[in-house]
Motif scaffolding. Structure first.
Motif, PDB file in Angstrom:
ATOM      1  N   HIS A  85       0.834  -1.208   0.000  1.00 58.19           N
ATOM      2  CA  HIS A  85       0.000   0.000   0.000  1.00 58.19           C
ATOM      3  C   HIS A  85       0.871   1.262   0.000  1.00 58.19           C
ATOM      4  O   HIS A  85       0.701   2.156  -0.833  1.00 58.19           O
ATOM      5  N   GLU A  98      -5.900   7.077  -1.530  1.00 64.26           N
ATOM      6  CA  GLU A  98      -6.107   5.895  -0.689  1.00 64.26           C
ATOM      7  C   GLU A  98      -6.844   4.755  -1.399  1.00 64.26           C
ATOM      8  O   GLU A  98      -6.540   3.589  -1.184  1.00 64.26           O
ATOM      9  N   ALA A 110      -4.208   3.225  -3.676  1.00 62.62           N
ATOM     10  CA  ALA A 110      -3.187   2.450  -2.962  1.00 62.62           C
ATOM     11  C   ALA A 110      -3.791   1.132  -2.482  1.00 62.62           C
ATOM     12  O   ALA A 110      -3.138   0.080  -2.531  1.00 62.62           O
TER      13      ALA A 110
HETATM   14 ZN    ZN Z   1      -2.695   5.019   2.256  1.00 62.29          ZN
END
Ligand code: ZN
Ligand code: BES
Length: 931
Positions: free
Chosen positions: A364, A387, A390
């Motif tokens: 990540h 986010e 990822a």
């Molecule tokens: Zn992250």
């Protein structure tokens, strides 16, 4: 008005304007109308008052864009004995419009001096002109008032001297401590800035759009090392025997990615195929736990460089295990920081799921080096671009680099987890407005991470992996070292896809990003026709409720449907863009299953005989459906029960085939629901159902429970199954399980903690051991001594399962004190205690009574505080409990707390109440006929 301004500005600047007049390639556009200096003089009442009583010349939360940073020279000298730092910086700025002030972010810093030099001053080495500094803490801003107007299109250098204490919490430039093997406590200093905490460490333009280059110097004692984003270029000796490390200048980046650490850690290093030096750092006694992380990060870095066809641009990448860390990890460019449990793998005490977690977190954070660091969202409302991507890339990269971890089979759980929240009315769109630091922090939630990843996965499945990959590479290349917004992503994808076909990616995807919630696709088979209808899926609100209708209004998704039927193995596709639709099949089929491999973000309900056909199919030959389809059916069936669309006995009947299930993830999914029901009923003390359900689970799964060994052999999923099954069996007091665990625990104590027990069953052995006072005390002692964060987590969990309230209270006290049990673990501890039926009331009472203390430790929007609130209340399932929680939340209103964040808790409790009202007697009767 506002939107059209945004679009226009950005397109013009990116398109040609910037390059034409040689302005830096930055797209700056603010949503706000910006007060001008004239407004300031004409209407002073509209402006806030600075700390010194003068008017502060800026009233918006976001910075003006008339002055932009180009380069920061940052010097920091932390003192790890007096726990403070002195620092100075020179920021080179470009003035785009004449102005009388420069607004910067600064939070809790004491500014000693600020001066300004023009380019001419610099050229002729003239001293800087002193600036007046005004401070407006409510907006975490300072204003540097210049004596003469700064002129447009000129560069200036702003020099600031400042100092502060090293922060106490987990944000800004803070201190962290660890214990050595010899029992000594040592201190390190470390940064953590995302989203809005760089301003706690140095005055800066602390918004993601203001990208700049950073040259960092750190002064330290010789017993320490200093790390920063870039490699060290040189070390010079300065007065007092101190050393000063000079780091290379960074690439252009946002402030939240700046990082530096002063510590005494050791490292292991390796070189990636491209020549990048990768190092993993940990405190000296934990060095032996760093090797897996090094192997994984080298593999993953190689993978990403090839996959994106873009080199990682820095010469080095450090991964550091920080003893006190708020979140799981942080992707600072070139210097990624981790909680110890997210990076350190201890072969003796780290379980299979720990390994999966470490791999996932590394994957990540490495993905962020491209998605987030190289290309950054324009503003925090689109944090999902960081986010969500990822999280999505974890799936792609871990599958490719560690196929044996079978991570693919776990990804559906990512989607299932967020569906729970997204099917409540308190959910929010993926792209959501956020202005204040608290609102920004709240954006880091399951919707941004998990729903973001799930809709990307759905889009990939729809477009094909190749086309999707080409599109995202295009996006990364086009916006490198710049910022992007949703539309930029969709444009990159649609340029390349479905030429000639009438699919508008942007139109489709905004139904997923700008609309909250998840669709329910209702399928009804009528001969060869399938009647389709889409609704908004609502958990805990039934169709017969008066609010159901209004909650449906104006919701419409563009859903890329997939399905398989009894008559063809092929995956069929259909794009559902309207409320209703009809599909004509070539022949009649005995069953049809939508959402193949559960790649789509939607729930499916089969009206008429649909569910019965599928239940029959599962019972007759479940292998005709793919394993992920079987998991999807179990999931959807129980979701539909919560929504009042399917009866509980039907969903339970669907799980009856599980005795023949060979897919472990499917087995685990079925078990998860039974376990959940057990916990719910057990908490309510409904003993007849509790006993019968326990009996049913132990009897039904007996063959597979008895098959389990207490070893660490087998595939990843064999090992996961072992952990889950034995934990449940012991929890349900299954005699052979308790006996074996007790025996292992005694042997472990006798060997003074040296006995090797399979890490996958360690938690279970400790939990059984923690049920006696002697065992509990011994575990607490070991907790203080252990050097493995993975083991400590397991011990803490075991301690939290005690039935003695005074022991649970002692844990909470230790957690509040923050010495033996670190503050970083308090939220998880309270959550664990609240899951224990003997601890649920205790944990909640504690939160209520100590709210102000907790607020001192954690920010209101922080993940920790949200976990504490949700973790100690979301299991409640009675009206009295709901009322009590409501009253408490309302009492906070007077303290100025925004009640929005509690809405999810209230809705969850209402949903639980509803579930029990509707299903309790069904469950009771179903068990009576099943055992
Ligand atoms: Zn992250
Ligand atoms: N960028 C985040 C760290 C972060 C979280 C910053 C919350 C500000 C607020 C980081 O990339 C991250 O997502 N960390 C996760 C771990 C990940 C594997 C899901 C975390 O901390 O839980």
């Amino acid at each position: 008005m506002v939107n059209s301004c945004r679009k226009l500005n950005c397109n013009i600047y990116i398109g040609f304007y910037c390059s034409a007049i040689i302005l830096p390639l930055i797209c700056i556009c603010s949503q706000f109308s910006q007060p001008t200096i004239d407004q300031f003089t004409k209407d002073p009442g509209a402006f806030p008052v600075a700390t010194n009583g003068e008017l502060f010349p800026w009233r918006e939360l976001r910075l003006p864009t008339v002055v932009i940073p180009l380069h920061y020279d940052l010097f920091i000298h932390p003192n790890l004995t007096s726990l403070d730092f002195v620092a100075s910086e020179k920021i080179e700025v470009l003035v785009r419009d004449a102005t009388q002030f420069i607004i910067l972010h600064s939070n809790g810093l004491e500014i000693m001096n600020a001066t300004l030099q023009s380019e001419e001053d610099l050229r002729y080495r003239k001293p800087g002109k002193k600036l007046t500094v005004l401070s407006y803490p409510a907006h975490q801003q300072i204003a540097l008032m210049v004596p003469e107007k700064l002129r447009a299109d000129l560069r200036y250098s702003v020099a600031i001297d400042f100092q502060a204490k090293l922060a106490d919490g987990f944000e800004g430039f803070y201190k962290s401590t660890y214990r050595t093997l010899g029992g000594e406590t040592r201190t390190i200093a470390v940064t953590d800035f995302e989203p809005t905490e760089a301003r706690m460490a140095f005055p800066c333009f602390d918004e993601p759009l203001f990208k700049a280059n950073f040259s960092i110097k750190i002064r330290r004692e010789s017993r320490h090392i200093a790390l920063s984003n870039m490699p060290k270029i040189k070390t010079v000796e300065v007065d007092g025997g101190l050393l000063e490390d000079h780091f290379g200048t960074t690439v252009k980046m946002s402030t939240y990615l700046v990082a530096y650490i002063v510590c005494d850690f050791n490292s292991v290093s390796g070189t990636a195929s491209s020549g990048v030096k990768v190092s993993v750092y940990a405190s000296p006694d934990k060095w032996s736990q760093t090797h897996y992380a090094l192997e994984a990060s080298l593999k993953l870095l190689d993978f990403y460089e090839k996959y994106f066809d873009i080199q990682y641009p820095l010469p080095k990448l450090d991964l550091v295990a920080i003893p006190d860390f708020a979140s799981g990890a942080m992707e600072n460019w070139g210097l990624i920081t981790y909680r110890e449990t997210s990076l350190l793998f201890d072969p003796k005490t780290s379980s299979t799921s720990d390994k999966l977690w470490i791999t996932e977190v590394i994957a990540h954070e490495l993905a962020h080096q491209w998605f987030g660091n190289l290309v950054t969202m324009e503003w925090w409302n689109d944090i999902w671009l960081n986010e969500g991507f990822a999280t999505y890339m974890e799936l792609i990269s871990v599958n490719a680099t560690y196929p044996e971890l079978q991570f693919d089979d776990d990804f559906m759980n990512t989607c299932f987890e967020v569906i729970k929240k997204d099917s409540l009315n308190s959910s929010h769109p993926i792209s959501n407005q956020a202005e204040t630091p608290t609102q920004i922090q709240e954006m880091f939630d399951a919707v941004s991470y998990k729903k973001g990843a799930c809709i990307l996965n759905m889009l990939k499945d729809f477009l094909s992996e190749g086309k999707f990959k080409t599109g995202i590479i295009h996006y990364l290349k086009k916006f490198s070292y710049r910022n992007a917004k949703n539309d930029d992503l969709w444009n990159s994808l649609s340029n390349l896809t479905f030429l000639g076909e009438n699919v508008e990616i942007k139109e489709m995807m905004t139904t997923w990003t700008l609309q909250k919630g998840i669709p329910l696709v209702v399928v009804k088979q009528e001969g060869r026709s399938l009647r389709l209808r889409q609704e908004r899926f609502l958990n805990g609100v039934f169709r017969e409720d008066p609010e159901w209708g209004p909650l449906q209004e104006r919701y419409l998704w563009h859903i890329p449907l997939t399905y398989a039927t009894s008559s063809s193995n092929e995956i069929h596709k259909h794009f559902l863009k309207s409320k209703t639709d009809t599909l004509d099949l070539p022949e009649t089929t005995s069953w049809v299953k939508f959402n193949v491999d559960s790649n789509g973000y939607y729930i499916v309900h089969y009206e008429g005989h649909g569910w019965d056909q599928l239940i029959t199919l599962l019972n007759q030959n479940h292998t005709l459906l793919r394993p992920k389809d079987r998991i999807g059916l179990i999931h959807d069936a129980f979701q539909l029960v919560s929504a009042g669309r399917l009866t509980l006995d039907k969903a339970l009947d669907l799980t009856r085939y599980l005795q023949r299930e060979t897919s472990i993830p499917a087995l685990l999914k079925g078990l998860e629901y039974l376990e959940l029901f057990y916990h719910t009923i057990d908490r309510r003390n409904i003993s007849d159902i509790t006993e019968n359900l326990k009996h049913y689970i132990l009897q039904y799964f007996k063959p597979v429970i008895d098959m389990q060994s207490w070893s660490d052999e087998g595939s990843v999923w064999d090992r996961m199954l072992r952990s889950v099954l034995l934990k449940l069996a012991c929890y349900l007091n299954h005699t052979p399980c308790i006996q074996k665990a007790t025996e292992l625990f005694s042997q472990w104590v006798e060997s003074s903690g040296k006995l090797n027990i399979s890490a996958d069953v360690l938690k279970i052995v400790y939990s059984v051991g923690a049920q006696t006072t002697a065992g509990w005390n011994y575990l607490l002692e070991q907790y203080g001594l252990s050097l493995s964060a993975a083991e400590k987590n397991k011990i803490l969990y075991a301690l939290s399962t005690s039935k003695h309230q005074e022991k649970l209270m002692k844990l909470i006290e230790l957690g509040m004190e923050g010495k033996v049990i670190k503050t970083q673990d308090l939220a998880a501890l309270l959550h664990a205690i609240a899951r224990n039926p003997k601890g649920q009331q205790l944990a909640w009472n504690f939160v209520k009574e100590n709210w102000t203390h907790l607020l001192k430790k954690f920010d209101l929007g922080s993940f920790a505080l949200r976990m504490i609130i949700f973790g100690t209340t979301s299991h409640f399932s009675s009206k009295d409990e709901l009322q009590e929680v409501k009253l408490f939340f309302e009492s906070l209103k007077d303290q100025g707390v925004d009640l929005e964040i509690f809405q999810i808790v209230l809705e969850t409790i209402s949903k639980n109440i509803r579930w029990l009202e509707k299903n309790l007697s069904t469950l009771r009767n179903w068990l009576l006929i099943s055992i």
